[in-house]
Design a protein around this motif. Structure first.
Motif, PDB file in Angstrom:
ATOM      1  N   VAL A  57       1.058  -1.187  -0.039  1.00  0.00           N
ATOM      2  CA  VAL A  57       0.074  -0.011   0.110  1.00  0.00           C
ATOM      3  C   VAL A  57       0.841   1.253  -0.106  1.00  0.00           C
ATOM      4  O   VAL A  57       1.934   1.336   0.377  1.00  0.00           O
ATOM      5  N   THR A  58       0.388   2.285  -0.713  1.00  0.00           N
ATOM      6  CA  THR A  58       1.254   3.490  -0.772  1.00  0.00           C
ATOM      7  C   THR A  58       0.364   4.671  -0.443  1.00  0.00           C
ATOM      8  O   THR A  58      -0.719   4.976  -0.875  1.00  0.00           O
ATOM      9  N   LEU A  59       0.737   5.579   0.544  1.00  0.00           N
ATOM     10  CA  LEU A  59      -0.062   6.490   1.157  1.00  0.00           C
ATOM     11  C   LEU A  59       0.306   7.969   0.732  1.00  0.00           C
ATOM     12  O   LEU A  59       1.839   7.809   0.282  1.00  0.00           O
ATOM     13  N   ARG A  60      -0.419   8.880   0.354  1.00  0.00           N
ATOM     14  CA  ARG A  60       0.364  10.063  -0.117  1.00  0.00           C
ATOM     15  C   ARG A  60      -0.028  11.165   0.755  1.00  0.00           C
ATOM     16  O   ARG A  60      -1.301  11.432   1.408  1.00  0.00           O
ATOM     17  N   CYS A  61       0.936  12.078   0.776  1.00  0.00           N
ATOM     18  CA  CYS A  61       0.659  13.297   1.530  1.00  0.00           C
ATOM     19  C   CYS A  61       0.771  14.600   0.855  1.00  0.00           C
ATOM     20  O   CYS A  61       2.143  14.511   0.334  1.00  0.00           O
ATOM     21  N   ASP A  62       0.121  15.532   0.876  1.00  0.00           N
ATOM     22  CA  ASP A  62       0.327  16.745   0.168  1.00  0.00           C
ATOM     23  C   ASP A  62       0.477  17.924   1.216  1.00  0.00           C
ATOM     24  O   ASP A  62      -0.535  18.201   1.905  1.00  0.00           O
ATOM     25  N   PRO A  63       1.666  18.212   1.623  1.00  0.00           N
ATOM     26  CA  PRO A  63       1.863  19.273   2.769  1.00  0.00           C
ATOM     27  C   PRO A  63       1.179  20.978   2.310  1.00  0.00           C
ATOM     28  O   PRO A  63       0.719  20.863   1.165  1.00  0.00           O
ATOM     29  N   ILE A  64       0.927  21.749   3.028  1.00  0.00           N
ATOM     30  CA  ILE A  64       0.833  23.079   2.928  1.00  0.00           C
ATOM     31  C   ILE A  64       1.572  23.630   1.999  1.00  0.00           C
ATOM     32  O   ILE A  64       2.902  23.307   2.112  1.00  0.00           O
ATOM     33  N   SER A  65       1.147  24.230   1.038  1.00  0.00           N
ATOM     34  CA  SER A  65       2.439  24.890   0.007  1.00  0.00           C
ATOM     35  C   SER A  65       3.467  25.701   0.916  1.00  0.00           C
ATOM     36  O   SER A  65       3.025  26.512   1.511  1.00  0.00           O
ATOM     37  N   GLY A  66       4.712  25.631   0.471  1.00  0.00           N
ATOM     38  CA  GLY A  66       5.580  26.055   0.829  1.00  0.00           C
ATOM     39  C   GLY A  66       6.259  25.521   2.289  1.00  0.00           C
ATOM     40  O   GLY A  66       7.192  26.039   2.970  1.00  0.00           O
ATOM     41  N   HIS A  67       5.486  24.619   2.778  1.00  0.00           N
ATOM     42  CA  HIS A  67       6.270  23.991   4.072  1.00  0.00           C
ATOM     43  C   HIS A  67       7.322  23.017   3.862  1.00  0.00           C
ATOM     44  O   HIS A  67       7.132  21.987   3.181  1.00  0.00           O
ATOM     45  N   ASP A  68       8.515  23.361   4.252  1.00  0.00           N
ATOM     46  CA  ASP A  68       9.672  22.591   4.134  1.00  0.00           C
ATOM     47  C   ASP A  68       9.578  21.262   4.909  1.00  0.00           C
ATOM     48  O   ASP A  68      10.242  20.286   4.587  1.00  0.00           O
ATOM     49  N   ASN A  69       9.010  21.500   6.008  1.00  0.00           N
ATOM     50  CA  ASN A  69       9.004  20.391   7.030  1.00  0.00           C
ATOM     51  C   ASN A  69       7.706  19.324   7.053  1.00  0.00           C
ATOM     52  O   ASN A  69       6.538  20.013   7.016  1.00  0.00           O
TER      53      ASN A  69
ATOM     54  N   THR B 119      10.227  13.131  -2.900  1.00  0.00           N
ATOM     55  CA  THR B 119      10.744  13.728  -4.369  1.00  0.00           C
ATOM     56  C   THR B 119      10.655  15.160  -4.604  1.00  0.00           C
ATOM     57  O   THR B 119       9.713  15.619  -4.616  1.00  0.00           O
ATOM     58  N   GLY B 120      11.615  15.837  -4.870  1.00  0.00           N
ATOM     59  CA  GLY B 120      11.397  17.400  -4.940  1.00  0.00           C
ATOM     60  C   GLY B 120      10.717  18.264  -3.940  1.00  0.00           C
ATOM     61  O   GLY B 120      10.848  19.236  -3.955  1.00  0.00           O
ATOM     62  N   GLY B 121      10.909  17.553  -2.739  1.00  0.00           N
ATOM     63  CA  GLY B 121      10.476  18.281  -1.526  1.00  0.00           C
ATOM     64  C   GLY B 121       8.956  18.891  -1.574  1.00  0.00           C
ATOM     65  O   GLY B 121       8.945  19.724  -0.929  1.00  0.00           O
ATOM     66  N   THR B 122       8.057  18.367  -2.433  1.00  0.00           N
ATOM     67  CA  THR B 122       6.683  18.796  -2.191  1.00  0.00           C
ATOM     68  C   THR B 122       5.923  17.693  -1.646  1.00  0.00           C
ATOM     69  O   THR B 122       6.208  17.380  -0.193  1.00  0.00           O
ATOM     70  N   TYR B 123       5.236  16.646  -2.296  1.00  0.00           N
ATOM     71  CA  TYR B 123       4.689  15.675  -1.722  1.00  0.00           C
ATOM     72  C   TYR B 123       5.413  14.455  -1.387  1.00  0.00           C
ATOM     73  O   TYR B 123       6.640  14.370  -1.526  1.00  0.00           O
ATOM     74  N   SER B 124       4.795  13.712  -0.433  1.00  0.00           N
ATOM     75  CA  SER B 124       5.475  12.601   0.202  1.00  0.00           C
ATOM     76  C   SER B 124       4.670  11.176   0.130  1.00  0.00           C
ATOM     77  O   SER B 124       3.224  11.473   0.142  1.00  0.00           O
TER      78      SER B 124
END
Lengths: 118, 113
Positions: A19-31, A70-75
């Protein structure tokens, strides 16, 4: 401003599947952080990304779990192969970084992905 | 090893009265403490926080008290409202107030009319 989003909201898989879970953080959040809550217990830390780098992965249970950003955006968080004890709610959280808000660690959480392994 | 403990799994309080939630910790390196509120099927949302250099922080109906010598913090909600019914998590972080949060198991609060 859009909040932290997670996909899927629910996943039911059989033991041994992937299973693969995806997370999109708030735009601009590095952490970006991953947490897990099992069976109504405490919310446990899994790992912390700063941009695309793993800052702290001390909470990852074992090598069946693989997190990427990857790319420091979604995980993504992949569980392969899934075991019964992996069932729980997986939360993602994000934070802009210490340059904002004086360095205080108030993380913003997504709604979670409920994973059920049968 | 659980370093943040919330020993009361549930709390029932009448509308208009005070809710007091307690949290104990064992790690003396914790320097920042937070309370989160969680409704069903939603993620935790930040409520209030306190730095270890303070012993009290207030925000509207919510006040957090920190007793470093006892390694204890509490959240007071006055007056309690029906919308306060939720699970409340205590959390702590160490080392320059940054990085991972360590959470307690949560306290389910039910505010009755």
């Amino acid at each position: 401003e859009a909040g932290v989003t997670q996909f899927p909201s629910h996943s039911v898989i059989e033991k041994g599947q992937t299973v693969t879970l995806r997370c999109d953080p708030i735009s601009g959040h590095d952490n970006l952080y991953w947490y897990r809550r099992v069976m109504g217990k405490e919310i446990k830390f899994l790992l912390h990304f700063v941009k695309e780098s793993k800052q702290d992965e001390s909470g990852m249970p074992n090598n069946r779990f693989l997190a990427e950003r990857t790319g420091g955006t979604y995980s993504t968080l992949k569980v392969q192969p899934a075991e019964l004890e992996d069932s729980g709610v997986y939360f993602c959280a994000s934070h802009p970084g210490p340059t904002d808000r004086g360095g205080y660690n108030e993380q913003f959480f997504g709604p979670g992905t409920r994973l059920t392994v049968l | 090893d659980q370093q943040v403990k919330q020993n009361s799994p549930s709390l029932s309080v009448q509308e208009g009265r005070i809710s007091i939630l307690n949290c104990d910790y064992t790690n003396s390196m914790f320097d920042y403490f937070l309370w989160y509120k969680k409704y069903p099927a939603e993620g935790p949302t930040f409520l209030i926080s306190i730095s270890s250099i303070k012993d009290k922080n207030e925000d509207g109906r919510f006040t957090v008290f920190l007793n470093k010598s006892a390694k204890h913090l509490s959240l007071h909600i006055v007056p309690s409202q029906p919308g306060d019914s939720a699970v409340y998590f205590c959390a702590a972080s160490a080392g320059a107030s940054w990085g991972k949060l360590q959470f307690g198991a949560g306290t389910q609060v039910v505010v009755t009319p």
